[in-house]
Motif scaffolding. Structure first.
Motif, PDB file in Angstrom:
ATOM      1  N   SER A 195      -7.729   0.092  -0.365  1.00 25.12           N
ATOM      2  CA  SER A 195      -8.287  -1.259  -0.277  1.00 25.12           C
ATOM      3  C   SER A 195      -8.547  -1.843  -1.662  1.00 25.12           C
ATOM      4  O   SER A 195      -8.111  -2.948  -1.982  1.00 25.12           O
ATOM      5  CB  SER A 195      -9.584  -1.215   0.540  1.00 25.12           C
ATOM      6  OG  SER A 195     -10.175  -2.486   0.591  1.00 25.12           O
ATOM      7  N   THR A 196      -9.252  -1.084  -2.512  1.00 24.93           N
ATOM      8  CA  THR A 196      -9.576  -1.627  -3.837  1.00 24.93           C
ATOM      9  C   THR A 196      -8.287  -1.907  -4.620  1.00 24.93           C
ATOM     10  O   THR A 196      -8.233  -2.844  -5.417  1.00 24.93           O
ATOM     11  CB  THR A 196     -10.494  -0.689  -4.648  1.00 24.93           C
ATOM     12  OG1 THR A 196      -9.881   0.598  -4.756  1.00 24.93           O
ATOM     13  CG2 THR A 196     -11.851  -0.543  -3.978  1.00 24.93           C
ATOM     14  N   GLY A 197      -7.247  -1.117  -4.325  1.00 29.14           N
ATOM     15  CA  GLY A 197      -5.941  -1.341  -4.954  1.00 29.14           C
ATOM     16  C   GLY A 197      -5.420  -2.744  -4.696  1.00 29.14           C
ATOM     17  O   GLY A 197      -4.873  -3.409  -5.575  1.00 29.14           O
ATOM     18  N   ASP A 198      -5.593  -3.219  -3.467  1.00 27.11           N
ATOM     19  CA  ASP A 198      -5.154  -4.576  -3.143  1.00 27.11           C
ATOM     20  C   ASP A 198      -6.125  -5.617  -3.698  1.00 27.11           C
ATOM     21  O   ASP A 198      -5.714  -6.702  -4.107  1.00 27.11           O
ATOM     22  CB  ASP A 198      -5.065  -4.759  -1.612  1.00 27.11           C
ATOM     23  CG  ASP A 198      -3.803  -4.139  -1.033  1.00 27.11           C
ATOM     24  OD1 ASP A 198      -3.743  -3.995   0.209  1.00 27.11           O
ATOM     25  OD2 ASP A 198      -2.888  -3.798  -1.800  1.00 27.11           O
ATOM     26  N   VAL A 199      -7.410  -5.295  -3.678  1.00 32.69           N
ATOM     27  CA  VAL A 199      -8.398  -6.281  -4.128  1.00 32.69           C
ATOM     28  C   VAL A 199      -8.296  -6.509  -5.639  1.00 32.69           C
ATOM     29  O   VAL A 199      -8.568  -7.610  -6.130  1.00 32.69           O
ATOM     30  CB  VAL A 199      -9.819  -5.879  -3.674  1.00 32.69           C
ATOM     31  CG1 VAL A 199     -10.864  -6.878  -4.155  1.00 32.69           C
ATOM     32  CG2 VAL A 199      -9.869  -5.803  -2.153  1.00 32.69           C
ATOM     33  N   SER A 246       0.824  -1.233   0.000  1.00 30.24           N
ATOM     34  CA  SER A 246       0.000   0.000   0.000  1.00 30.24           C
ATOM     35  C   SER A 246       0.840   1.257   0.000  1.00 30.24           C
ATOM     36  O   SER A 246       0.345   2.339  -0.305  1.00 30.24           O
ATOM     37  CB  SER A 246      -0.850   0.073   1.279  1.00 30.24           C
ATOM     38  OG  SER A 246      -1.536  -1.103   1.520  1.00 30.24           O
ATOM     39  N   ILE A 247       2.096   1.125   0.419  1.00 30.69           N
ATOM     40  CA  ILE A 247       2.906   2.311   0.679  1.00 30.69           C
ATOM     41  C   ILE A 247       3.096   3.228  -0.547  1.00 30.69           C
ATOM     42  O   ILE A 247       2.991   4.445  -0.403  1.00 30.69           O
ATOM     43  CB  ILE A 247       4.253   1.893   1.327  1.00 30.69           C
ATOM     44  CG1 ILE A 247       3.999   1.318   2.734  1.00 30.69           C
ATOM     45  CG2 ILE A 247       5.239   3.024   1.351  1.00 30.69           C
ATOM     46  CD1 ILE A 247       3.550   2.325   3.781  1.00 30.69           C
ATOM     47  N   PRO A 248       3.348   2.686  -1.747  1.00 32.48           N
ATOM     48  CA  PRO A 248       3.506   3.625  -2.880  1.00 32.48           C
ATOM     49  C   PRO A 248       2.317   4.574  -3.030  1.00 32.48           C
ATOM     50  O   PRO A 248       2.496   5.772  -3.218  1.00 32.48           O
ATOM     51  CB  PRO A 248       3.645   2.691  -4.085  1.00 32.48           C
ATOM     52  CG  PRO A 248       4.275   1.465  -3.519  1.00 32.48           C
ATOM     53  CD  PRO A 248       3.658   1.306  -2.155  1.00 32.48           C
TER      54      PRO A 248
END
Lengths: 315, 270
Positions: B167-171, A102-104
């Protein structure tokens, strides 16, 4: 020998694992006898190499939680923004969440062009004195998934720590994924020569978080990682309209305060829920700077100041 | 372990298998798994939950089954039942630990091995639904579950997100995992979708807004629905209480029912 040799079978546990040579996957592997005898499990030379590389890094701090989604990355981001606000302080943030980096995004570095896929290009700068390293920078599309088993993740973490020129740093902050598994064991193992100042543990007030966080504390004690203290995140929500406080994640068993008292750990602070935190993270901006007047920013600042800045001002 | 000749032996009488996934931690996978299980049970179905989050097993607490011994039978491990009628069965590493506060500090291969056993060696008996709760990510646990379920028909996966881009970035990555492993996506659930202040009814989008639906559109997956932030839901899962039974008038209950209906419809349509 490489941690996962090139002639190893698919489910190789890694040559430095205590299971080396003994798992069902090891049957038939040409290295099985060596591994089973324990000969491959000599101290990894990388530990000493990392110790050398880290000689110029004054402080190394891990941000941990047994529980996912409690705000480890959010806290790590605010911590480095806060530390780097003093331009004479050199700060780096290492993101070892290999599956969910998530960091970027949080540091406003999403979509940064990776020039040559070498490890050095994994270092991206937010400011001259604030560098970030994450596998996220290697992923060319937001849909790219890193579907790696433990040994491969371990290998990446070793490379991050050993093969990068860290330079002169006042602080290296390491953000981790939730849990007590490969990433955590590897970071602790590979930094065992260099030494880690300690860990900051993040939780929310709920027992469902605390029950996982107690395990993380157990892990820290087992691997002799000093615990700097605990931060309770999402600690109440003040309605912007009527100003009443709601406990959205109720501390049914006394929250972090009781846990810290029971386990004799410092409670570094409590940060309330604030929609502007998530918004800043999504936009890759420093919540600490943008909303400096907010109670949540004050809570973050107070933690950073009391633990790290001593007599210096954060903002 | 008592391994059957056919590795689908213990799953032979399980009609539907649904995975609950997210690339992101703390979005409510376990909460959704628990509530879906309770909703299905209230609809008269026999349900099992397989909790493969080895480092942070939440389901035992959410169903108030706490410390339990796990017994063996000829076919393998007997799951823990939450009630005398045996309508809701559960298997979790939580039951295998001497002390529930003990950390499970295992590397990937050991986790993979136990998950293999969990998939093959639990004597589920006859179930309408087996829900599989997972930890966040796309690593050992997820690969182990998918590989061990290869010989059994898996209806698909429900993906859980919160509205935020982080969150949606990971999903999105989890969606890629599903596509690469051939897992059908039953749909996306957006959790923590707004908070209605109990004092003044003002709605605050604490974790942003709209991300779940956007993600569904972007990936071409069905959008199953939104669940709001609800302290009564948080407290229920904390205390192992049946939220469905306790708060049937709530907006949250409505949201969960709607999602359960959508899942059933998607499965039936396959």
């Amino acid at each position: 020998m490489a941690d996962v040799p090139s002639d190893a079978p698919e489910h190789c546990p890694g040559t430095s694992s205590v299971e080396a040579g003994k798992t069902s996957a090891c049957q038939g592997c040409p290295n099985q006898r060596i591994c089973a005898s324990g000969a491959a499990r000599t101290p990894d030379p990388a530990i000493e190499e990392i110790k050398q590389k880290m000689a110029s890094v004054k402080h190394k701090i891990l941000v941990l939680s047994g529980k996912g989604g409690v705000g480890k990355s959010t806290f790590s981001a605010q911590l480095v923004y806060g530390l780097a606000s003093d331009t004479s302080t050199e700060v780096a943030l290492l993101d070892v969440d290999i599956c969910g980096p998530s960091i970027p995004k949080m540091m406003g570095l999403e979509g940064e062009q990776v020039v040559d896929y070498s490890l050095c290009s994994l270092f991206q700068y937010v400011e001259d004195n604030l560098a970030v390293m994450s596998i996220g920078f290697l992923l060319s599309s937001p849909d790219d998934a890193v579907i790696w088993r433990g040994p491969k993740k371990n290998g990446m973490i070793k490379q991050f720590l050993r093969d990068v020129d860290w330079g002169e740093l006042d602080y290296l902050i390491v953000d981790t994924p939730p849990g007590t598994s490969d990433e955590h064991l590897s970071v602790v193992q590979y930094l065992s020569g260099a030494g880690v100042d300690g860990a900051i543990i993040i939780t929310t007030p709920q027992e469902l978080s605390l029950q996982d966080v107690r395990k993380e504390i157990g892990f820290c004690r087992k691997v002799k990682l000093p615990i700097i203290g605990v931060v309770e995140n999402m600690s109440g929500f003040v309605c912007p309209k009527c100003k009443n406080t709601s406990q959205i994640f109720p501390p049914t068993t006394g929250g972090a305060e009781k846990m810290c008292s029971d386990m004799q750990l410092p409670l570094l602070g409590q940060v309330p829920l604030d929609p502007r935190i998530g918004k800043s993270c999504d936009e890759g901006r420093s919540f600490l700077s943008l909303e400096a007047e907010s109670p949540a920013a004050a809570a973050f600042s107070s933690i950073i100041q009391s633990e790290f800045m001593c007599n210096q001002t954060v903002l | 372990s008592h391994r059957n000749n056919s590795s689908i032996g213990n799953l032979a009488q399980v009609r539907h298998v649904v995975l609950v996934l997210s690339g992101k931690g703390g979005v409510g996978k376990s909460t959704l798994t628990t509530e879906l299980a309770l909703a299905l049970r209230h609809a008269g179905k026999k349900v099992g939950i397989l909790d493969v989050d080895l480092c942070g097993p939440s389901i035992p607490r959410m169903l108030c089954v706490g410390r339990q011994d796990v017994h063996q039978c000829d076919a393998g491990w007997v799951p823990v039942y939450t009630d005398a009628q045996k309508s809701l069965a559960l298997m979790s590493i939580g039951f295998l630990l001497e002390n529930p506060d003990d950390a499970v500090v295992w590397r990937g291969p050991k986790k993979t091995a136990l998950i293999g056993q969990f998939v093959s060696d639990v004597a589920w008996g006859e179930l309408d639904f087996l829900l599989v709760d997972t930890p966040p990510g796309t690593s050992d646990e997820h690969l182990a579950v998918v590989e061990n379920l290869r010989k059994h028909k898996v209806d698909g996966a429900i993906l859980v997100t919160t509205p935020q881009a982080v969150s949606t970035g990971d999903v999105r990555r989890e969606i890629t995992f599903c596509k690469k492993t051939g897992l059908r996506i039953l749909g996306i659930v957006e959790n923590m979708s707004g908070f209605v202040c109990p004092h003044c009814s003002e709605c605050s989008n604490i974790f942003s807004k709209g991300g779940g639906e956007e993600l569904a559109k972007l990936s071409g997956s069905p959008f199953l629905g939104c669940i709001p932030l609800d302290p009564q839901l948080s407290t229920s899962v904390e205390e192992g209480k049946d939220f469905i039974q306790a708060f049937p008038e709530s907006a949250t209950f409505s949201a969960i029912s709607h999602i359960a209906q959508a899942v059933l419809a998607n499965i039936a349509a396959a």
